[in-house]
Design a protein around this motif. Structure first.
Motif, PDB file in Angstrom:
ATOM      1  N   ASP A 186      -0.753   8.469  11.436  1.00  0.00           N
ATOM      2  CA  ASP A 186      -0.957   9.587  10.519  1.00  0.00           C
ATOM      3  C   ASP A 186      -1.894   9.160   9.387  1.00  0.00           C
ATOM      4  N   PRO A 187      -3.067   9.789   9.231  1.00  0.00           N
ATOM      5  CA  PRO A 187      -4.017   9.403   8.180  1.00  0.00           C
ATOM      6  C   PRO A 187      -3.461   9.509   6.766  1.00  0.00           C
ATOM      7  N   GLU A 188      -2.414  10.271   6.575  1.00  0.00           N
ATOM      8  CA  GLU A 188      -1.806  10.400   5.244  1.00  0.00           C
ATOM      9  C   GLU A 188      -0.759   9.332   4.966  1.00  0.00           C
ATOM     10  N   HIS A 189      -0.372   8.579   5.970  1.00  0.00           N
ATOM     11  CA  HIS A 189       0.638   7.532   5.792  1.00  0.00           C
ATOM     12  C   HIS A 189      -0.020   6.301   5.170  1.00  0.00           C
ATOM     13  N   PRO A 190       0.636   5.670   4.196  1.00  0.00           N
ATOM     14  CA  PRO A 190       0.057   4.477   3.558  1.00  0.00           C
ATOM     15  C   PRO A 190      -0.243   3.336   4.534  1.00  0.00           C
ATOM     16  N   ARG A 191       0.458   3.272   5.655  1.00  0.00           N
ATOM     17  CA  ARG A 191       0.226   2.206   6.630  1.00  0.00           C
ATOM     18  C   ARG A 191      -0.667   2.670   7.795  1.00  0.00           C
ATOM     19  N   TYR A 192      -1.466   3.681   7.554  1.00  0.00           N
ATOM     20  CA  TYR A 192      -2.387   4.211   8.569  1.00  0.00           C
ATOM     21  C   TYR A 192      -3.366   3.126   9.026  1.00  0.00           C
ATOM     22  N   PHE A 193      -3.598   3.048  10.333  1.00  0.00           N
ATOM     23  CA  PHE A 193      -4.444   1.994  10.892  1.00  0.00           C
ATOM     24  C   PHE A 193      -5.899   2.065  10.457  1.00  0.00           C
ATOM     25  N   GLY A 194      -6.346   3.192   9.943  1.00  0.00           N
ATOM     26  CA  GLY A 194      -7.738   3.338   9.531  1.00  0.00           C
ATOM     27  C   GLY A 194      -8.025   3.010   8.078  1.00  0.00           C
ATOM     28  N   HIS A 195      -7.003   2.661   7.305  1.00  0.00           N
ATOM     29  CA  HIS A 195      -7.223   2.348   5.892  1.00  0.00           C
ATOM     30  C   HIS A 195      -7.866   0.977   5.716  1.00  0.00           C
ATOM     31  N   THR A 196      -8.713   0.873   4.696  1.00  0.00           N
ATOM     32  CA  THR A 196      -9.365  -0.391   4.378  1.00  0.00           C
ATOM     33  C   THR A 196      -9.048  -0.807   2.941  1.00  0.00           C
ATOM     34  N   TYR A 197      -9.214  -2.099   2.693  1.00  0.00           N
ATOM     35  CA  TYR A 197      -8.844  -2.675   1.397  1.00  0.00           C
ATOM     36  C   TYR A 197      -9.847  -3.748   1.000  1.00  0.00           C
ATOM     37  N   SER A 198     -10.054  -3.899  -0.299  1.00  0.00           N
ATOM     38  CA  SER A 198     -10.801  -5.055  -0.782  1.00  0.00           C
ATOM     39  C   SER A 198      -9.801  -6.202  -0.928  1.00  0.00           C
ATOM     40  N   TRP A 199     -10.297  -7.428  -1.000  1.00  0.00           N
ATOM     41  CA  TRP A 199      -9.430  -8.600  -1.050  1.00  0.00           C
ATOM     42  C   TRP A 199      -9.234  -9.031  -2.488  1.00  0.00           C
ATOM     43  N   TRP A 200      -8.004  -8.936  -2.946  1.00  0.00           N
ATOM     44  CA  TRP A 200      -7.628  -9.480  -4.248  1.00  0.00           C
ATOM     45  C   TRP A 200      -6.145  -9.746  -4.244  1.00  0.00           C
ATOM     46  N   MET A 201      -5.781 -10.981  -4.605  1.00  0.00           N
ATOM     47  CA  MET A 201      -4.374 -11.366  -4.687  1.00  0.00           C
ATOM     48  C   MET A 201      -4.099 -11.885  -6.090  1.00  0.00           C
ATOM     49  N   ALA A 202      -2.901 -11.642  -6.577  1.00  0.00           N
ATOM     50  CA  ALA A 202      -2.536 -12.041  -7.931  1.00  0.00           C
ATOM     51  C   ALA A 202      -2.396 -13.553  -8.076  1.00  0.00           C
ATOM     52  N   SER A 203      -2.165 -14.256  -6.990  1.00  0.00           N
ATOM     53  CA  SER A 203      -1.966 -15.701  -7.018  1.00  0.00           C
ATOM     54  C   SER A 203      -3.277 -16.438  -7.271  1.00  0.00           C
ATOM     55  N   GLU A 204      -3.315 -17.227  -8.335  1.00  0.00           N
ATOM     56  CA  GLU A 204      -4.494 -18.039  -8.643  1.00  0.00           C
ATOM     57  C   GLU A 204      -4.780 -19.009  -7.495  1.00  0.00           C
ATOM     58  N   GLN A 205      -3.736 -19.528  -6.869  1.00  0.00           N
ATOM     59  CA  GLN A 205      -3.899 -20.450  -5.749  1.00  0.00           C
ATOM     60  C   GLN A 205      -4.617 -19.756  -4.582  1.00  0.00           C
ATOM     61  N   LEU A 206      -4.225 -18.525  -4.268  1.00  0.00           N
ATOM     62  CA  LEU A 206      -4.876 -17.797  -3.181  1.00  0.00           C
ATOM     63  C   LEU A 206      -6.284 -17.350  -3.555  1.00  0.00           C
ATOM     64  N   ASN A 207      -6.482 -16.975  -4.808  1.00  0.00           N
ATOM     65  CA  ASN A 207      -7.782 -16.467  -5.235  1.00  0.00           C
ATOM     66  C   ASN A 207      -8.849 -17.533  -5.366  1.00  0.00           C
ATOM     67  N   GLY A 208      -8.461 -18.786  -5.499  1.00  0.00           N
ATOM     68  CA  GLY A 208      -9.448 -19.851  -5.631  1.00  0.00           C
ATOM     69  C   GLY A 208     -10.299 -19.713  -6.879  1.00  0.00           C
ATOM     70  N   GLY A 209      -9.750 -19.138  -7.931  1.00  0.00           N
ATOM     71  CA  GLY A 209     -10.480 -18.974  -9.182  1.00  0.00           C
ATOM     72  C   GLY A 209     -11.264 -17.680  -9.284  1.00  0.00           C
ATOM     73  N   PHE A 210     -11.220 -16.852  -8.264  1.00  0.00           N
ATOM     74  CA  PHE A 210     -11.944 -15.577  -8.270  1.00  0.00           C
ATOM     75  C   PHE A 210     -11.148 -14.579  -9.091  1.00  0.00           C
ATOM     76  N   THR A 211     -11.705 -14.113 -10.199  1.00  0.00           N
ATOM     77  CA  THR A 211     -10.955 -13.228 -11.090  1.00  0.00           C
ATOM     78  C   THR A 211     -11.397 -11.781 -11.027  1.00  0.00           C
ATOM     79  N   TYR A 212     -12.643 -11.536 -10.672  1.00  0.00           N
ATOM     80  CA  TYR A 212     -13.130 -10.163 -10.629  1.00  0.00           C
ATOM     81  C   TYR A 212     -12.661  -9.473  -9.356  1.00  0.00           C
ATOM     82  N   HIS A 213     -12.215  -8.269  -9.483  1.00  0.00           N
ATOM     83  CA  HIS A 213     -11.855  -7.514  -8.285  1.00  0.00           C
ATOM     84  C   HIS A 213     -12.149  -6.044  -8.497  1.00  0.00           C
ATOM     85  N   MET A 214     -12.458  -5.392  -7.400  1.00  0.00           N
ATOM     86  CA  MET A 214     -12.721  -3.961  -7.416  1.00  0.00           C
ATOM     87  C   MET A 214     -12.205  -3.392  -6.106  1.00  0.00           C
ATOM     88  N   SER A 215     -12.127  -2.101  -6.003  1.00  0.00           N
ATOM     89  CA  SER A 215     -11.529  -1.521  -4.816  1.00  0.00           C
ATOM     90  C   SER A 215     -12.432  -0.498  -4.132  1.00  0.00           C
TER      91      SER A 215
END
Length: 146
Positions: free
Chosen positions: A11-40
């Protein structure tokens, strides 16, 4: 492997719809590798912003399948569901019929360039990196070793 994989919704209206896309940003400094800027630039519904961290948080808040420990998979974990053969696309269509586009983000930052993240390309099972602001697909996992 001890891993349990998220199956997407149709269902395209469901948050877990297979067609949705995302930019990559995680709150963890360890995962981000020092990358602080994020946009969506991603496209999704009911998850704001359309970023990896917001999606992981939303799924865990919902308690998908009775669990709240869903996460982005590592490269090794995501490659484990690729089917490397002469067939394209490189995934099992019986289990992951909801895979329509090939590029899925992993949890890992490209070490020498923190503005990039690793992904698995399910057209052929290859691994590469792309800019974290390049909208891509997600498939969460739980269990195993992160």
């Amino acid at each position: 492997t001890g891993l349990v994989w998220e199956i997407k919704e149709t269902d395209p209206e469901h948050p877990r719809y297979f067609g949705h896309t995302y930019s990559w940003w995680m709150a963890s400094e360890q995962l981000n590798g020092g990358f602080t800027y994020h946009m969506s630039p991603g496209v999704c519904t009911q998850v704001e912003p359309c970023e990896t961290q917001a999606y992981v948080d939303w799924v865990n808040k919902q308690g998908l399948c009775g669990h709240s420990d869903w996460r982005l998979p590592s490269i090794r974990e995501l490659v484990s569901i690729a089917v490397i053969s002469n067939e394209i696309p490189a995934f099992d269509k019986n289990y992951f019929a909801d895979t329509i586009k090939p590029r899925f983000f992993t949890s890992q930052t490209y070490a020498t360039e923190p503005s990039r993240a690793w992904y698995v390309y399910f057209s052929d099972g290859s691994v590469s990196s792309t800019g974290k602001s390049d909208a891509s697909f997600l498939r969460l996992v739980r269990g195993g070793q992160p």
